[in-house]
Design a protein around this motif. Structure first.
Motif, PDB file in Angstrom:
ATOM      1  N   UNK A 172       0.840  -1.147   0.093  1.00 46.18           N
ATOM      2  CA  UNK A 172       0.053  -0.007   0.086  1.00 46.18           C
ATOM      3  C   UNK A 172       1.026   1.123   0.197  1.00 46.18           C
ATOM      4  N   UNK A 173       0.578   2.210  -0.626  1.00 43.64           N
ATOM      5  CA  UNK A 173       1.170   3.489  -0.666  1.00 43.64           C
ATOM      6  C   UNK A 173       1.646   3.961   0.830  1.00 43.64           C
ATOM      7  N   UNK A 207       0.226  -0.275  -4.643  1.00 46.10           N
ATOM      8  CA  UNK A 207      -1.056  -0.086  -4.554  1.00 46.10           C
ATOM      9  C   UNK A 207      -1.369   1.330  -4.131  1.00 46.10           C
ATOM     10  N   UNK A 208      -1.471   2.255  -5.071  1.00 44.93           N
ATOM     11  CA  UNK A 208      -1.395   3.764  -4.659  1.00 44.93           C
ATOM     12  C   UNK A 208      -2.761   4.022  -4.143  1.00 44.93           C
ATOM     13  N   UNK A 269      -3.873  -7.417  -8.638  1.00 41.26           N
ATOM     14  CA  UNK A 269      -4.595  -7.029 -10.047  1.00 41.26           C
ATOM     15  C   UNK A 269      -4.740  -5.450  -9.861  1.00 41.26           C
ATOM     16  N   UNK A 270      -5.034  -4.901  -8.917  1.00 37.83           N
ATOM     17  CA  UNK A 270      -5.404  -3.446  -8.777  1.00 37.83           C
ATOM     18  C   UNK A 270      -4.310  -2.420  -8.661  1.00 37.83           C
ATOM     19  N   UNK A 271      -2.934  -3.119  -8.454  1.00 40.11           N
ATOM     20  CA  UNK A 271      -1.904  -2.492  -8.039  1.00 40.11           C
ATOM     21  C   UNK A 271      -1.326  -1.837  -9.722  1.00 40.11           C
ATOM     22  N   UNK A 272      -0.071  -1.024  -9.207  1.00 38.63           N
ATOM     23  CA  UNK A 272       0.783  -0.646 -10.594  1.00 38.63           C
ATOM     24  C   UNK A 272       1.271  -1.817 -10.899  1.00 38.63           C
TER      25      UNK A 272
END
Length: 289
Positions: A172-173, A207-208, A269-272
């Motif tokens: 996580x960011x 994950x921003x 999948x949701x991450x950069x």
């Protein structure tokens, strides 16, 4: 002192359970074969007990597993390499009792997947970041700050061994924004992560905050998925590691592993992408400067 579970004990327990189920036997049957109690059999199956070579050979033969090569694999697991004093000398003293199994698993794993929400994972921490993280904590009797730093960084030796594990992180960011150290140290940490991400077996994604994740993506709970390759016939050992206040858990039941595997798929999948993540880290370095 509580028994220290090790990878070899866990794998041996898994092999014994496989033999038991294949033969259609129960823990009570194993207790009769070994001439012992069901509680001791339970300890063997959970990776907390000990068994002699003779008892192990007798058990395998009576359960229908008489192959000499398989016996050799069982005996290799029975010969635990964490002898008395292994965890009580040098920097290894810094590993709390509950973390020792995690460290042992990391040394034997062929795949590690970790999701972190507030702190850069230990396997990615540079020495300066570790020093800053522990600097404000009360000292443990008999341990120096240098011991803590060496213990944390030594876990990363797995990246350079002959057959290194595939290690994949989703961060996580907030891991990168949380202030645990000064800006110069954070720049060093970000550069360290970029360098590690260039290794073929190390993958890092961020994950921003501004990336939509969907309501079913579990962004609040840290966890690690670990896999140890098979050495017998029972298949690889897979575990989900979770850590909360005062509690560390190692989960191996199918439902829990499936749930965490699904969670990992949603998070990754949701991450950069990997390249986008490196660009993100470079931009953060510019911000720090």
């Amino acid at each position: 002192m509580a028994t220290v579970r090790t990878v070899r004990k866990l794998m041996l327990g898994r092999e014994i359970e496989h033999m038991m189920k294949s033969a259609g036997k129960s823990p009570a049957d194993l207790a009769d074969i070994l001439g012992t109690s069901r509680s001791r059999v339970g300890q063997l199956l959970s990776g907390q007990g000990l068994v002699s070579v003779g008892d192990l050979e007798r058990l395998a033969n009576q359960l229908g597993f008489s192959d000499a090569d398989y016996h050799a694999a069982l005996f290799a697991l029975q010969k635990d390499n964490h002898k008395r004093g292994f965890w009580n000398t040098g920097y290894r003293r810094a590993y709390i009792h509950e973390l020792r199994l995690r460290v042992d698993i990391e040394m034997h794993a062929d795949r590690i997947r970790e999701f972190e929400v507030e702190v850069v994972p230990g396997l990615l921490q540079c020495p300066d970041y570790v020093r800053a993280f522990y600097a404000g904590m009360p000292e443990t009797e008999g341990l120096t700050l240098d011991d803590e730093v060496e213990a944390r960084v030594a876990r990363q030796d797995i990246f350079g061994k002959e057959s290194p594990p595939n290690v994949h992180f989703v961060l996580s960011e907030s891991c990168l924004r949380r202030v645990w150290c000064d800006e110069l140290t954070m720049i060093t940490q970000l550069e360290y992560m970029i360098a590690l991400s260039q290794r073929e077996n190390v993958m890092i994604q961020v994950l921003p905050f501004n990336r939509p994740v969907g309501r079913r993506t579990p962004i609040g709970n840290r966890f690690t998925l670990l896999r140890i390759p098979a050495v017998g016939v029972a298949g690889p050992l897979e575990l989900a590691y979770t850590e909360g206040r005062g509690e560390i858990r190692y989960l191996d039941d199918v439902d829990a592993l499936t749930a965490y595997d699904n969670a990992w798929t949603r998070l990754s999948t949701a991450s950069l992408t990997f390249d986008e993540t490196r660009s993100f880290l470079h931009e953060m370095i510019k911000e720090c400067r």
